[in-house]
Design a protein around this motif. Structure first.
Motif, mmCIF file in Angstrom:
data_model
loop_
_atom_site.group_PDB
_atom_site.id
_atom_site.type_symbol
_atom_site.label_atom_id
_atom_site.label_comp_id
_atom_site.label_asym_id
_atom_site.label_seq_id
_atom_site.Cartn_x
_atom_site.Cartn_y
_atom_site.Cartn_z
ATOM 1 N N VAL A 165 -112.180 -82.872 11.615
ATOM 2 C CA VAL A 165 -113.359 -83.705 11.365
ATOM 3 C C VAL A 165 -113.107 -84.691 10.225
ATOM 4 N N ARG A 166 -112.387 -84.243 9.204
ATOM 5 C CA ARG A 166 -111.928 -85.109 8.122
ATOM 6 C C ARG A 166 -113.093 -85.860 7.465
ATOM 7 N N GLU A 167 -114.137 -85.090 7.123
ATOM 8 C CA GLU A 167 -115.330 -85.655 6.480
ATOM 9 C C GLU A 167 -115.910 -86.822 7.280
ATOM 10 N N GLY A 168 -115.852 -86.706 8.590
ATOM 11 C CA GLY A 168 -116.391 -87.718 9.479
ATOM 12 C C GLY A 168 -115.429 -88.823 9.825
ATOM 13 N N GLY A 169 -114.250 -88.818 9.234
ATOM 14 C CA GLY A 169 -113.273 -89.869 9.489
ATOM 15 C C GLY A 169 -112.854 -89.968 10.941
ATOM 16 N N VAL A 170 -112.998 -88.871 11.687
ATOM 17 C CA VAL A 170 -112.614 -88.876 13.093
ATOM 18 C C VAL A 170 -113.422 -89.893 13.902
ATOM 19 N N ALA A 173 -112.801 -95.482 14.659
ATOM 20 C CA ALA A 173 -111.790 -95.935 15.623
ATOM 21 C C ALA A 173 -110.858 -96.983 15.031
ATOM 22 N N ASP A 174 -111.271 -97.609 13.920
ATOM 23 C CA ASP A 174 -110.450 -98.660 13.311
ATOM 24 C C ASP A 174 -109.677 -98.167 12.093
ATOM 25 N N SER A 175 -109.684 -96.861 11.842
ATOM 26 C CA SER A 175 -109.008 -96.319 10.670
ATOM 27 C C SER A 175 -107.507 -96.581 10.739
ATOM 28 N N ASP A 176 -106.924 -96.871 9.561
ATOM 29 C CA ASP A 176 -105.472 -96.991 9.484
ATOM 30 C C ASP A 176 -104.836 -95.756 8.864
ATOM 31 N N THR A 183 -105.646 -87.359 14.680
ATOM 32 C CA THR A 183 -106.736 -86.482 15.080
ATOM 33 C C THR A 183 -107.466 -87.034 16.295
ATOM 34 N N ARG A 184 -107.701 -88.352 16.325
ATOM 35 C CA ARG A 184 -108.337 -88.963 17.481
ATOM 36 C C ARG A 184 -107.442 -88.834 18.723
ATOM 37 N N ALA A 185 -106.140 -88.955 18.528
ATOM 38 C CA ALA A 185 -105.209 -88.768 19.647
ATOM 39 C C ALA A 185 -105.268 -87.324 20.160
ATOM 40 N N LEU A 186 -105.453 -86.383 19.236
ATOM 41 C CA LEU A 186 -105.598 -84.988 19.626
ATOM 42 C C LEU A 186 -106.810 -84.808 20.539
#
Length: 218
Positions: A165-170, A173-176, A183-186
């Motif tokens: 979840v990464r404090e909502g970072g998941v 979609a534009d995160s570098d 995690t999104r790929a997972l």
């Protein structure tokens, strides 16, 4: 709010886990040896222990040993004759984990393999299938690790992936951030894999806001 989360974790641990000298000594030794304080919390460790027992695990695979804190929890869940294989990139971390496992009386159940996890996994052929897999390593490769867990498992194998979840970072979609990208790929990989039944659970507590994927191989 974070202080409240920690206090609730402390309350749960005090009521349901109690003092554990071996695990406390493990965390103290990890700090003394300069390992990062990124182990699972005590209540999460007990959850892993219970899930492995519920799964009836006799062979466990752990990807990401660190100092062996979660390894001890998982090794304790094994019956007599059970085995845990744990993969660790850093030789120093593996040495500390061996010390901790020996002190906790679990070293005889655990095979620590040192090197890049992808290489260690690729070299694993012809072994008995694993019943339970815990993944807590470099997040960039989580999708690959789950694919390998399926290959090395069997129908019914339980797979847990931490820190998803990464404090909502998941949601970004534009995160570098490579950990968020991984995690999104997972999630994409798990959602599209016909061999998995899966969900994910958000958690708050000593490790702040995070969560884990829980999957079962069909």
């Amino acid at each position: 709010m974070g202080e409240g989360w920690q206090a609730v974790d402390d309350y749960i641990a005090g009521k349901l886990l109690g003092a554990d000298d071996a695990l406390a000594t493990t965390l103290a030794n990890n700090e003394k040896q300069g390992l990062p304080p990124i182990d699972v919390s005590a209540v999460q460790g007990k959850m892993l222990f219970l899930l492995a027992q519920i799964a009836g695990a006799r062979r466990i695979l752990e990807i990401g040993t660190l100092g062996g804190y979660s390894t001890i929890w998982l090794a304790r869940a094994l019956p007599d004759g059970g085995e845990l294989v744990t993969l660790e990139l850093e030789a120093h971390h593996a040495r500390v984990a061996r010390e901790n496992l020996e002190r906790a009386g679990q070293a005889g159940k655990v095979d620590i393999r040192v090197g890049p996890a992808a290489d260690s996994l690729a070299a694993m052929t012809g072994e008995a299938p694993f019943d339970f897999v815990f993944i807590d390593a470099d997040k960039q490769n989580n999708a690959h690790y789950v694919e390998e867990a399926i290959r090395l498992g069997r129908p019914g194998t339980t797979i847990i992936v931490d820190n998803v979840v990464r404090e909502g970072g998941v949601l970004d979609a534009d995160s570098d951030d490579e950990r968020v990208i991984g995690t999104r790929a997972l999630f994409d990989m798990v959602s599209g894999n016909p061999r998995l039944d899966a969900t994910a659970v958000q958690t708050v507590g000593a490790k702040k806001w995070d969560g884990f994927v829980l999957a079962r191989v069909r």
